[in-house]
Design a protein around this motif. Structure first.
Motif, PDB file in Angstrom:
ATOM      1  N   MET A  68     -74.195 -46.910 -17.702  1.00  0.00           N
ATOM      2  CA  MET A  68     -73.381 -47.992 -18.257  1.00  0.00           C
ATOM      3  C   MET A  68     -72.734 -47.452 -19.523  1.00  0.00           C
ATOM      4  O   MET A  68     -73.427 -47.013 -20.436  1.00  0.00           O
ATOM      5  N   ASN A  69     -71.386 -47.456 -19.567  1.00  0.00           N
ATOM      6  CA  ASN A  69     -70.743 -46.878 -20.747  1.00  0.00           C
ATOM      7  C   ASN A  69     -70.772 -47.844 -21.925  1.00  0.00           C
ATOM      8  O   ASN A  69     -71.246 -48.979 -21.817  1.00  0.00           O
ATOM      9  N   GLN A  72     -68.925 -51.299 -21.493  1.00  0.00           N
ATOM     10  CA  GLN A  72     -69.674 -52.213 -20.621  1.00  0.00           C
ATOM     11  C   GLN A  72     -70.928 -52.732 -21.321  1.00  0.00           C
ATOM     12  O   GLN A  72     -71.262 -53.912 -21.222  1.00  0.00           O
ATOM     13  N   ALA A  76     -71.878 -56.605 -22.306  1.00  0.00           N
ATOM     14  CA  ALA A  76     -73.135 -57.221 -21.849  1.00  0.00           C
ATOM     15  C   ALA A  76     -73.955 -57.729 -23.021  1.00  0.00           C
ATOM     16  O   ALA A  76     -74.528 -58.832 -22.968  1.00  0.00           O
ATOM     17  N   ASP A 100     -60.306 -51.819 -25.233  1.00  0.00           N
ATOM     18  CA  ASP A 100     -61.376 -52.401 -24.420  1.00  0.00           C
ATOM     19  C   ASP A 100     -62.632 -52.665 -25.240  1.00  0.00           C
ATOM     20  O   ASP A 100     -63.307 -53.678 -25.050  1.00  0.00           O
ATOM     21  N   ALA A 104     -64.158 -56.262 -25.965  1.00  0.00           N
ATOM     22  CA  ALA A 104     -65.527 -56.556 -25.512  1.00  0.00           C
ATOM     23  C   ALA A 104     -66.372 -57.171 -26.614  1.00  0.00           C
ATOM     24  O   ALA A 104     -67.410 -57.766 -26.338  1.00  0.00           O
ATOM     25  N   GLY A 180     -67.721 -46.504 -14.623  1.00  0.00           N
ATOM     26  CA  GLY A 180     -67.693 -46.242 -16.054  1.00  0.00           C
ATOM     27  C   GLY A 180     -67.428 -44.794 -16.413  1.00  0.00           C
ATOM     28  O   GLY A 180     -67.606 -44.388 -17.563  1.00  0.00           O
ATOM     29  N   THR A 214     -60.661 -51.134 -17.933  1.00  0.00           N
ATOM     30  CA  THR A 214     -61.632 -52.201 -17.709  1.00  0.00           C
ATOM     31  C   THR A 214     -61.158 -53.145 -16.617  1.00  0.00           C
ATOM     32  O   THR A 214     -61.930 -53.546 -15.739  1.00  0.00           O
ATOM     33  N   ASN A 218     -62.970 -53.818 -13.049  1.00  0.00           N
ATOM     34  CA  ASN A 218     -63.290 -55.178 -12.596  1.00  0.00           C
ATOM     35  C   ASN A 218     -62.687 -55.453 -11.229  1.00  0.00           C
ATOM     36  O   ASN A 218     -63.315 -56.070 -10.362  1.00  0.00           O
ATOM     37  N   ARG A 221     -64.645 -53.801  -8.519  1.00  0.00           N
ATOM     38  CA  ARG A 221     -65.863 -54.546  -8.198  1.00  0.00           C
ATOM     39  C   ARG A 221     -65.546 -55.790  -7.377  1.00  0.00           C
ATOM     40  O   ARG A 221     -66.264 -56.130  -6.428  1.00  0.00           O
TER      41      ARG A 221
END
Length: 226
Positions: A68-69, A72, A76, A100, A104, A180, A214, A218, A221
């Motif tokens: 997980m970079n 990200q 989170a 990004d 975030a 990532g 990013t 997304n 995904r």
């Protein structure tokens, strides 16, 4: 006497992580209470410290990490912990990374070549609730915000993006973006020049009519490409 500012270091390079810890612990009023070797571990470590009523005041977050970079992990952590104060500390000042990371929820963005004194000043400033970005990085951020503002009305939503327009190689790179991976990591994985990867990423963003890595991740995904 004020309490120490507690720090969680998230950095995948062991030597850099230990060096940071040494520098920080030499500074009066600073206390390192935890380390993590990637973004996923940082999220877990923060949660564990919080559950012990010992959540760190500041998280120093690298960008390029496995599993997980930093972007990200920042997203989170902020989603789960609105009080988390995160400073990005990285070797990269790419526009999309900067944008990004701030989007975030990071409150600071520094390059790793800063003097220790500037790092300490930034830690104290962010701890006081004041964001800080190095001026040369802030200029890039302003440019990116301006470009996004100009293009906002012209851009279709993610649901309108057509993944089928991408070449097989671009699909491959899009999948790695979703994991990532940086341009350098993608280049190593696919045995390509980093400049070639950068061109492919630009083409992907252009074809999908989206703004940054990013959003591309997304979308990958959402379309279950990996």
């Amino acid at each position: 006497m004020t309490d120490d500012i507690s720090i969680l270091i998230c950095e995948d390079q062991t030597l850099m992580r230990h060096g940071l810890r040494t520098i920080l612990e030499l500074e009066p009023g600073i206390k390192v209470i935890g380390e993590a070797a990637d973004g996923a571990e940082a999220v877990k470590r923060y949660a564990a410290l919080r559950d012990e009523h010992n959540a760190p005041d500041i998280i120093l977050m690298d960008i390029e990490m496995p599993h997980m970079n930093g972007v990200q992990a920042t997203a989170a952590l902020i989603k789960a912990n609105q009080q988390a104060h995160i400073i990005i500390l990285t070797t990269f000042d790419y526009e999309d990374y900067v944008f990004d990371a701030i989007k975030a929820g990071a409150m600071g963005y520094l390059l790793k070549d800063v003097p220790a004194s500037e790092l300490m000043t930034t830690i104290r400033q962010v701890h006081a609730g004041e964001p800080f970005i190095q001026p040369k990085i802030a200029n890039k951020l302003l440019i990116e915000f301006g470009r996004q503002g100009r293009n906002a009305k012209a851009q279709p939503s993610h649901s309108q993006a057509v993944v089928e327009d991408l070449s097989p190689r671009e699909i491959e790179i899009l999948k790695l973006l979703a994991e990532g991976a940086s341009n350098r990591k993608i280049a190593e994985r696919l045995v390509l020049a980093e400049g070639t990867v950068k061109n492919h990423v630009s083409n992907i963003l252009s074809k999908l009519q989206i703004e940054n890595r990013t959003q591309a991740a997304n979308l990958a995904r959402e379309r279950k490409l990996f």
